[in-house]
Scaffold this motif. Structure first.
Motif, PDB file in Angstrom:
ATOM      1  N   ALA A 244       0.832  -1.195   0.000  1.00  0.00           N
ATOM      2  CA  ALA A 244       0.000   0.000   0.000  1.00  0.00           C
ATOM      3  C   ALA A 244       0.862   1.240   0.000  1.00  0.00           C
ATOM      4  N   ALA A 245       0.294   2.331  -0.477  1.00  0.00           N
ATOM      5  CA  ALA A 245       0.988   3.605  -0.540  1.00  0.00           C
ATOM      6  C   ALA A 245       0.229   4.667   0.230  1.00  0.00           C
ATOM      7  N   GLN A 246       0.981   5.483   0.898  1.00  0.00           N
ATOM      8  CA  GLN A 246       0.435   6.648   1.606  1.00  0.00           C
ATOM      9  C   GLN A 246       0.989   7.855   0.867  1.00  0.00           C
ATOM     10  N   ARG A 247       0.263   8.253  -0.152  1.00  0.00           N
ATOM     11  CA  ARG A 247       0.800   9.255  -1.068  1.00  0.00           C
ATOM     12  C   ARG A 247       0.697  10.661  -0.509  1.00  0.00           C
ATOM     13  N   GLY A 248       1.725  11.428  -0.805  1.00  0.00           N
ATOM     14  CA  GLY A 248       1.724  12.834  -0.416  1.00  0.00           C
ATOM     15  C   GLY A 248       2.309  13.085   0.945  1.00  0.00           C
ATOM     16  N   TRP A 249       2.821  12.032   1.583  1.00  0.00           N
ATOM     17  CA  TRP A 249       3.386  12.192   2.915  1.00  0.00           C
ATOM     18  C   TRP A 249       4.838  11.729   2.908  1.00  0.00           C
ATOM     19  N   GLU A 250       5.730  12.641   3.249  1.00  0.00           N
ATOM     20  CA  GLU A 250       7.148  12.306   3.291  1.00  0.00           C
ATOM     21  C   GLU A 250       7.433  11.285   4.383  1.00  0.00           C
ATOM     22  N   ARG A 251       6.761  11.417   5.497  1.00  0.00           N
ATOM     23  CA  ARG A 251       6.945  10.518   6.632  1.00  0.00           C
ATOM     24  C   ARG A 251       5.667   9.723   6.822  1.00  0.00           C
ATOM     25  N   CYS A 252       5.812   8.432   7.138  1.00  0.00           N
ATOM     26  CA  CYS A 252       4.641   7.570   7.277  1.00  0.00           C
ATOM     27  C   CYS A 252       3.827   7.945   8.519  1.00  0.00           C
ATOM     28  N   VAL A 253       2.532   8.052   8.320  1.00  0.00           N
ATOM     29  CA  VAL A 253       1.610   8.152   9.450  1.00  0.00           C
ATOM     30  C   VAL A 253       1.244   6.722   9.830  1.00  0.00           C
ATOM     31  N   GLN A 254       1.491   6.350  11.086  1.00  0.00           N
ATOM     32  CA  GLN A 254       1.317   4.962  11.500  1.00  0.00           C
ATOM     33  C   GLN A 254      -0.163   4.649  11.776  1.00  0.00           C
ATOM     34  N   ASP A 255      -0.926   4.771  10.718  1.00  0.00           N
ATOM     35  CA  ASP A 255      -2.360   4.524  10.796  1.00  0.00           C
ATOM     36  C   ASP A 255      -2.781   3.950   9.448  1.00  0.00           C
ATOM     37  N   MET A 256      -3.304   2.742   9.450  1.00  0.00           N
ATOM     38  CA  MET A 256      -3.645   2.057   8.206  1.00  0.00           C
ATOM     39  C   MET A 256      -4.602   2.866   7.347  1.00  0.00           C
ATOM     40  N   SER A 257      -5.476   3.623   7.965  1.00  0.00           N
ATOM     41  CA  SER A 257      -6.482   4.363   7.212  1.00  0.00           C
ATOM     42  C   SER A 257      -5.880   5.473   6.355  1.00  0.00           C
ATOM     43  N   TRP A 258      -4.620   5.829   6.602  1.00  0.00           N
ATOM     44  CA  TRP A 258      -3.963   6.868   5.827  1.00  0.00           C
ATOM     45  C   TRP A 258      -3.360   6.317   4.535  1.00  0.00           C
ATOM     46  N   PHE A 259      -3.347   4.998   4.364  1.00  0.00           N
ATOM     47  CA  PHE A 259      -2.836   4.409   3.124  1.00  0.00           C
ATOM     48  C   PHE A 259      -3.979   4.399   2.118  1.00  0.00           C
ATOM     49  N   ASP A 260      -3.797   5.102   1.011  1.00  0.00           N
ATOM     50  CA  ASP A 260      -4.912   5.338   0.099  1.00  0.00           C
ATOM     51  C   ASP A 260      -4.874   4.524  -1.182  1.00  0.00           C
ATOM     52  N   SER A 261      -3.809   3.773  -1.398  1.00  0.00           N
ATOM     53  CA  SER A 261      -3.717   2.964  -2.610  1.00  0.00           C
ATOM     54  C   SER A 261      -3.227   1.576  -2.224  1.00  0.00           C
ATOM     55  N   TRP A 262      -3.907   0.553  -2.732  1.00  0.00           N
ATOM     56  CA  TRP A 262      -3.626  -0.814  -2.318  1.00  0.00           C
ATOM     57  C   TRP A 262      -3.495  -1.745  -3.516  1.00  0.00           C
ATOM     58  N   GLY A 263      -2.619  -2.741  -3.373  1.00  0.00           N
ATOM     59  CA  GLY A 263      -2.558  -3.810  -4.350  1.00  0.00           C
ATOM     60  C   GLY A 263      -3.570  -4.881  -4.004  1.00  0.00           C
ATOM     61  N   ARG A 264      -3.603  -5.938  -4.832  1.00  0.00           N
ATOM     62  CA  ARG A 264      -4.579  -7.002  -4.621  1.00  0.00           C
ATOM     63  C   ARG A 264      -4.070  -8.101  -3.704  1.00  0.00           C
ATOM     64  N   GLY A 265      -2.788  -8.102  -3.442  1.00  0.00           N
ATOM     65  CA  GLY A 265      -2.240  -9.046  -2.492  1.00  0.00           C
ATOM     66  C   GLY A 265      -1.582 -10.262  -3.111  1.00  0.00           C
ATOM     67  N   THR A 266      -0.732 -10.893  -2.303  1.00  0.00           N
ATOM     68  CA  THR A 266      -0.085 -12.142  -2.680  1.00  0.00           C
ATOM     69  C   THR A 266      -0.109 -13.058  -1.457  1.00  0.00           C
ATOM     70  N   GLN A 267      -0.417 -14.328  -1.669  1.00  0.00           N
ATOM     71  CA  GLN A 267      -0.612 -15.261  -0.564  1.00  0.00           C
ATOM     72  C   GLN A 267       0.709 -15.850  -0.085  1.00  0.00           C
ATOM     73  N   VAL A 268       0.869 -15.869   1.234  1.00  0.00           N
ATOM     74  CA  VAL A 268       2.015 -16.510   1.868  1.00  0.00           C
ATOM     75  C   VAL A 268       1.483 -17.588   2.804  1.00  0.00           C
ATOM     76  N   THR A 269       1.969 -18.802   2.621  1.00  0.00           N
ATOM     77  CA  THR A 269       1.560 -19.918   3.467  1.00  0.00           C
ATOM     78  C   THR A 269       2.788 -20.586   4.050  1.00  0.00           C
ATOM     79  N   VAL A 270       2.821 -20.690   5.373  1.00  0.00           N
ATOM     80  CA  VAL A 270       3.968 -21.279   6.049  1.00  0.00           C
ATOM     81  C   VAL A 270       3.492 -22.538   6.784  1.00  0.00           C
ATOM     82  N   ALA A 271       4.070 -23.658   6.397  1.00  0.00           N
ATOM     83  CA  ALA A 271       3.701 -24.940   7.007  1.00  0.00           C
ATOM     84  C   ALA A 271       4.621 -25.255   8.177  1.00  0.00           C
ATOM     85  N   SER A 272       4.060 -25.859   9.200  1.00  0.00           N
ATOM     86  CA  SER A 272       4.863 -26.197  10.384  1.00  0.00           C
ATOM     87  C   SER A 272       5.596 -27.519  10.203  1.00  0.00           C
TER      88      SER A 272
END
Length: 124
Positions: A96-124
């Motif tokens: 995700a991208a938080q555009r227009g901000w030089e420093r990250c605001v540590q709040d998920m709601s401030w990220f305005d652009s998102w990818g569709r994701g990639t799955q990670v599966t870790v087996a024990s």
């Protein structure tokens, strides 16, 4: 057109490693805050790591010392190197991208652009 495309997910055994990539288009990752998030089945999405335009990095406590976020400005791509993977790291990983901000605001709601994701599966 603004786009984020994740890749690099897969299935690994506990203790293994993966490197996720997030290719951006339509804006420059170098001048924005970029983050990685994950969501496990039945759980809320959570922040994993982020990096700002001055290369300041922030990590969730659960991944400190195991994950590393980085950026290749020439490729306009952000990476997440994941070492020492554990079953609890399983989930869909999003860039995700938080555009227009030089420093990250540590709040998920401030990220305005998102990818569709990639799955990670870790087996024990």
């Amino acid at each position: 057109q603004l786009q984020l495309v994740e890749s690099g997910g897969g299935s690994v055994q506990a203790g293994g490693s993966l490197r996720l990539s997030c290719a951006a288009s339509g804006f420059q990752v170098s001048s924005n805050c970029m983050g990685w998030f994950r969501q496990a089945p039945g759980k809320e999405r959570e922040g994993v790591a982020n990096i700002d335009s001055r290369d300041r990095e922030t990590y969730a406590d659960s991944v400190k010392g195991r994950f590393t976020i980085s950026r290749d400005d020439a490729k306009n791509t952000v990476y997440l190197q994941m070492n020492g993977l554990q079953p609890e790291d399983t989930g869909m990983y999003f860039c995700a991208a938080q555009r227009g901000w030089e420093r990250c605001v540590q709040d998920m709601s401030w990220f305005d652009s998102w990818g569709r994701g990639t799955q990670v599966t870790v087996a024990s």
